[in-house]
Design an enzyme around this catalytic site. Structure first.
Site, PDB file in Angstrom:
ATOM      1  N   GLY A  98     -22.999  18.481 -23.319  1.00 12.96           N
ATOM      2  CA  GLY A  98     -22.639  17.565 -22.116  1.00 12.96           C
ATOM      3  C   GLY A  98     -21.203  17.438 -22.379  1.00 12.96           C
ATOM      4  O   GLY A  98     -20.223  17.774 -23.645  1.00 12.96           O
TER       5      GLY A  98
ATOM      6  N   CYS B 203     -19.408  16.820 -31.560  1.00 15.28           N
ATOM      7  CA  CYS B 203     -18.838  16.533 -29.912  1.00 15.28           C
ATOM      8  C   CYS B 203     -17.407  17.672 -29.579  1.00 15.28           C
ATOM      9  O   CYS B 203     -16.990  17.020 -30.798  1.00 15.28           O
ATOM     10  CB  CYS B 203     -18.534  14.799 -29.736  1.00 15.28           C
ATOM     11  N   LEU B 204     -17.142  17.640 -28.509  1.00 19.74           N
ATOM     12  CA  LEU B 204     -16.341  18.544 -28.552  1.00 19.74           C
ATOM     13  C   LEU B 204     -14.752  17.860 -29.241  1.00 19.74           C
ATOM     14  O   LEU B 204     -14.212  18.862 -28.760  1.00 19.74           O
ATOM     15  CB  LEU B 204     -16.736  19.039 -26.369  1.00 19.74           C
TER      16      LEU B 204
ATOM     17  N   HIS C 142     -19.192   8.005 -23.733  1.00 16.78           N
ATOM     18  CA  HIS C 142     -18.308   8.324 -23.349  1.00 16.78           C
ATOM     19  C   HIS C 142     -17.470   7.781 -22.150  1.00 16.78           C
ATOM     20  O   HIS C 142     -15.703   7.483 -22.035  1.00 16.78           O
ATOM     21  CB  HIS C 142     -17.912  10.064 -23.053  1.00 16.78           C
TER      22      HIS C 142
ATOM     23  N   GLN D 219     -13.365  13.404 -21.657  1.00 17.44           N
ATOM     24  CA  GLN D 219     -13.112  14.605 -22.274  1.00 17.44           C
ATOM     25  C   GLN D 219     -12.501  15.480 -21.835  1.00 17.44           C
ATOM     26  O   GLN D 219     -11.399  16.691 -22.570  1.00 17.44           O
ATOM     27  CB  GLN D 219     -14.557  15.534 -22.988  1.00 17.44           C
TER      28      GLN D 219
ATOM     29  N   HIS E 212     -25.284   9.935 -25.125  1.00 18.36           N
ATOM     30  CA  HIS E 212     -23.611  10.039 -26.103  1.00 18.36           C
ATOM     31  C   HIS E 212     -22.819   9.849 -24.229  1.00 18.36           C
ATOM     32  O   HIS E 212     -21.968  10.046 -25.279  1.00 18.36           O
ATOM     33  CB  HIS E 212     -24.017  11.635 -26.753  1.00 18.36           C
ATOM     34  N   GLU E 213     -23.173  10.693 -23.207  1.00 21.83           N
ATOM     35  CA  GLU E 213     -22.196  11.575 -22.912  1.00 21.83           C
ATOM     36  C   GLU E 213     -21.325   9.610 -21.795  1.00 21.83           C
ATOM     37  O   GLU E 213     -20.816   9.867 -21.746  1.00 21.83           O
ATOM     38  CB  GLU E 213     -22.358  12.868 -21.489  1.00 21.83           C
TER      39      GLU E 213
END
Length: 183
Positions: free
Chosen positions: A58, A110-111, A158, A63, A154-155
Site C-alpha cells: 500500500g 511501512c515503506l 496516512h 508518502q 493503514h493507508e
C-alpha cells in the site's frame, strides 16, 4: 520508482486535503504511478535489479510528499487462484467497521518507516471503504476483511498523519487484546 518520504518528514504528519472532483489528469497519473510502484516492488526480477527498493502492499500520497487524500493498494488476496486486489482511490473513507479487532502477527511495516517498531496495531477486522476510482472517477464501495482491511486502514491513517506505531499501547506495545484475531 517514486521517492518515498521517510519518517520524520512533516508531510507524513500533516492531514491531507480532499481531492477535487472530477479527478484531474495529474491526480490520475499520480495514482497510476503509485500503483505501478507497488507492482514493481513485488516483482522479484525488478527487486534483483534494484536491491534498495522495499516491497510494499500500500502507498498513500503523503508518502510521496503529496498531501492529497489518495491511496493505492496491491496485494495477493488468494494465493491458490493467484488473484490480486488492485485499487487506486481518491478521497477514501471508512463508512463502517466491525467491533472485532485484528492485528498482523508479524507486525506492521511501512515503506516510510525503515526501522522496525515492535508492537501490535489493533485494527477493525472488517471495514467498508468508499472512495473514487482512480481510473473511472466513479464512486466505489469496498468491503474488506482481515489483511485487506488492515492494509486499507493503514493507508487511510496516512491521510490523517497517523503512522502504524501510533496505534500501539504506549505502556505495553505487545499488549494482548482479548478476542483479537492474529492475521
Amino acid at each position: 520508482m517514486l521517492k518515498i518520504v521517510l519518517d520524520g518528514a512533516p508531510s507524513l504528519r500533516r492531514p491531507s486535503k480532499e481531492v477535487e472532483l472530477p479527478l484531474s489528469d495529474k491526480d490520475k497519473e499520480t495514482l497510476r504511478k503509485m500503483l505501478s510502484h507497488l507492482v514493481d516492488s513485488q516483482d522479484p526480477d525488478f527487486l534483483e535489479k534494484h536491491p534498495n527498493v522495499r516491497s510494499g502492499v500500500g502507498l498513500a500520497a503523503p508518502q510521496i510528499g503529496i498531501n492529497k487524500r489518495m491511496i493505492a493498494v496491491y496485494f495477493e488476496d488468494d494465493p491458490e487462484k493467484h488473484t490480486f486486489v488492485s485499487l487506486k482511490l481518491a478521497n477514501p473513507r471508512i463508512v463502517s467497521s466491525s467491533f472485532k479487532k485484528c492485528y498482523l502477527a508479524s507486525g506492521e511495516g511501512c515503506l516510510s518507516v525503515p526501522e522496525k517498531h515492535e508492537g501490535r496495531a489493533y485494527r477493525h477486522y472488517k471495514v467498508t471503504v468508499e472512495g473514487i476510482d482512480g481510473d473511472t472517477g466513479e464512486k466505489l464501495s469496498i468491503r474488506a476483511v482481515g489483511f485487506g482491511a488492515i492494509v486499507l486502514q493503514h493507508e487511510i491513517d496516512h491521510l490523517d498523519g497517523i503512522l502504524y506505531y501510533d496505534r500501539f499501547d504506549k505502556a505495553n506495545p505487545l499488549r494482548e487484546l482479548p478476542g483479537a484475531i492474529a492475521i
